[in-house]
Design a protein around this motif. Structure first.
Motif, PDB file in Angstrom:
ATOM      1  N   LEU A  16       0.832  -1.204   0.000  1.00  0.00           N
ATOM      2  CA  LEU A  16       0.000   0.000   0.000  1.00  0.00           C
ATOM      3  C   LEU A  16       0.868   1.256   0.000  1.00  0.00           C
ATOM      4  N   HIS A  17       1.963   1.259   0.767  1.00  0.00           N
ATOM      5  CA  HIS A  17       2.794   2.467   0.793  1.00  0.00           C
ATOM      6  C   HIS A  17       3.455   2.686  -0.571  1.00  0.00           C
ATOM      7  N   ILE A  20       0.818   4.334  -2.791  1.00  0.00           N
ATOM      8  CA  ILE A  20       0.667   5.763  -2.474  1.00  0.00           C
ATOM      9  C   ILE A  20       1.846   6.552  -3.042  1.00  0.00           C
ATOM     10  N   ARG A  21       3.056   6.048  -2.789  1.00  0.00           N
ATOM     11  CA  ARG A  21       4.258   6.726  -3.293  1.00  0.00           C
ATOM     12  C   ARG A  21       4.239   6.841  -4.806  1.00  0.00           C
ATOM     13  N   SER A  22       3.890   5.740  -5.486  1.00  0.00           N
ATOM     14  CA  SER A  22       3.875   5.729  -6.947  1.00  0.00           C
ATOM     15  C   SER A  22       2.839   6.699  -7.508  1.00  0.00           C
ATOM     16  N   ALA A  23       1.677   6.780  -6.876  1.00  0.00           N
ATOM     17  CA  ALA A  23       0.617   7.673  -7.354  1.00  0.00           C
ATOM     18  C   ALA A  23       1.060   9.127  -7.280  1.00  0.00           C
ATOM     19  N   ILE A  24       1.689   9.506  -6.166  1.00  0.00           N
ATOM     20  CA  ILE A  24       2.163  10.888  -6.016  1.00  0.00           C
ATOM     21  C   ILE A  24       3.320  11.156  -6.969  1.00  0.00           C
ATOM     22  N   GLU A  25       4.223  10.177  -7.090  1.00  0.00           N
ATOM     23  CA  GLU A  25       5.380  10.328  -7.970  1.00  0.00           C
ATOM     24  C   GLU A  25       4.947  10.540  -9.418  1.00  0.00           C
ATOM     25  N   LYS A  26       3.960   9.793  -9.864  1.00  0.00           N
ATOM     26  CA  LYS A  26       3.475   9.944 -11.238  1.00  0.00           C
ATOM     27  C   LYS A  26       2.896  11.336 -11.460  1.00  0.00           C
ATOM     28  N   ARG A  27       2.183  11.863 -10.461  1.00  0.00           N
ATOM     29  CA  ARG A  27       1.610  13.208 -10.586  1.00  0.00           C
ATOM     30  C   ARG A  27       2.706  14.267 -10.685  1.00  0.00           C
ATOM     31  N   LEU A  45      -4.396  11.683   2.963  1.00  0.00           N
ATOM     32  CA  LEU A  45      -3.975  10.433   2.323  1.00  0.00           C
ATOM     33  C   LEU A  45      -4.479   9.223   3.117  1.00  0.00           C
ATOM     34  N   MET A  46      -4.480   9.353   4.447  1.00  0.00           N
ATOM     35  CA  MET A  46      -4.986   8.263   5.289  1.00  0.00           C
ATOM     36  C   MET A  46      -6.459   7.989   4.983  1.00  0.00           C
ATOM     37  N   MET A  54       1.391   5.479   9.733  1.00  0.00           N
ATOM     38  CA  MET A  54       2.699   4.876   9.493  1.00  0.00           C
ATOM     39  C   MET A  54       2.891   4.542   8.014  1.00  0.00           C
ATOM     40  N   THR A  55       1.840   4.010   7.381  1.00  0.00           N
ATOM     41  CA  THR A  55       1.913   3.668   5.959  1.00  0.00           C
ATOM     42  C   THR A  55       2.118   4.911   5.108  1.00  0.00           C
ATOM     43  N   VAL A  56       1.350   5.959   5.392  1.00  0.00           N
ATOM     44  CA  VAL A  56       1.479   7.214   4.646  1.00  0.00           C
ATOM     45  C   VAL A  56       2.851   7.828   4.868  1.00  0.00           C
ATOM     46  N   ASN A  57       3.300   7.829   6.115  1.00  0.00           N
ATOM     47  CA  ASN A  57       4.592   8.430   6.447  1.00  0.00           C
ATOM     48  C   ASN A  57       5.724   7.727   5.699  1.00  0.00           C
ATOM     49  N   LYS A  58       5.619   6.410   5.570  1.00  0.00           N
ATOM     50  CA  LYS A  58       6.658   5.657   4.857  1.00  0.00           C
ATOM     51  C   LYS A  58       6.703   6.057   3.393  1.00  0.00           C
ATOM     52  N   ALA A  59       5.540   6.233   2.778  1.00  0.00           N
ATOM     53  CA  ALA A  59       5.469   6.638   1.372  1.00  0.00           C
ATOM     54  C   ALA A  59       6.058   8.036   1.178  1.00  0.00           C
TER      55      ALA A  59
END
Length: 246
Positions: A16-17, A20-27, A45-46, A54-59
């Motif tokens: 999941l993290h 989230i990271r990939s979605a923001i990175e693509k934008r 994001l949560m 914790m998941t969001v923070n990791k991303a």
């Protein structure tokens, strides 16, 4: 089951993290989010992904580590400003850079031919001058994964020895750095979506964001080479270090 189906189903599902990271990175890489734009707050994001802080923070931390965003206390996280051009003026040797970082480097020459410059391409005419061009396409790898697709033209009028070089063994960028000292360089960094052929060679999905570095170099005002290197966006970022004195 077809080979393509087996390849698709064998890929591990992203966490999941990573999603989230990939979605923001693509934008960011597509230009939808521009330098200075705020990305969604962590609590937003949560809620969007129904996950823990914790998941969001990791991303978000991974995006910070890649230099794509910066955190500002009490204000949120924002898309980072690109480094000034002066931080990118060095000519990198992909092979040496990866090996210094402890990566297992690999290289494959995909195409080699000597040809005339296309009259419809002004940059090719300027590069060739009164001679011909060495046209090379190669693939750089790191730790078993595609790292960069390289499309390079070398002026044989300026660098005649390149016609006899064995680029099936030595990457052309490494060879040029060893044989032709550069005195001037121009570069451009952009983002593009991977077309079908690029996606196949880099082992990414069609339409995936990629970073593209274009560079031309000269030696004593004579054109040497023009290169376009395409990097999978999720696997690469350009980093420059600089300081400001007050």
């Amino acid at each position: 089951m077809s080979p393509s189906s087996r390849s698709t189903t064998s890929k591990s599902k992203p966490t999941l993290h990573e999603t989230i990271r990939s979605a923001i990175e693509k934008r960011i890489l597509s230009g939808e989010l521009k330098p200075g734009d705020r990305i969604p707050f962590e609590h937003e994001l949560m809620e969007s992904y129904d996950c823990s802080r914790m998941t969001v923070n990791k991303a978000v931390t991974e995006l910070v580590n890649k230099g794509l965003i910066v955190r500002r206390r009490r204000a949120g996280s924002f898309v980072a400003q690109p480094p000034s051009d002066s931080t990118m003026l060095d000519i990198p040797d992909i092979q040496a850079d990866l090996q210094q970082r402890g990566k297992a480097y690999s290289y494959r020459l995909l195409k080699r031919r000597i040809r005339n410059a296309r009259k419809t391409r002004n940059n090719e005419m300027e590069l060739a001058r009164n001679g011909r061009l060495l046209d090379l396409v190669s693939l750089h790898g790191a730790d078993g994964k595609a790292y960069a697709l390289e499309q390079r033209l070398i002026s044989l009028e300026t660098v005649s020895d390149a016609a006899d070089a064995d680029f099936s063994v030595s990457p052309p960028g490494t060879w040029l750095l060893d044989h032709v000292p550069w005195s001037q360089a121009e570069h451009r960094i952009s983002a593009k979506a991977a077309d079908e052929e690029t996606a196949r060679l880099l082992d990414v999905e069609i339409g995936s964001p990629c970073l593209v570095l274009e560079r031309q170099t000269w030696h004593d005002n004579l054109p040497v080479t023009h290169v376009q290197q395409t990097f999978p966006g999720e696997r690469h970022t350009f980093v420059g270090s600089f300081s400001h004195k007050f």
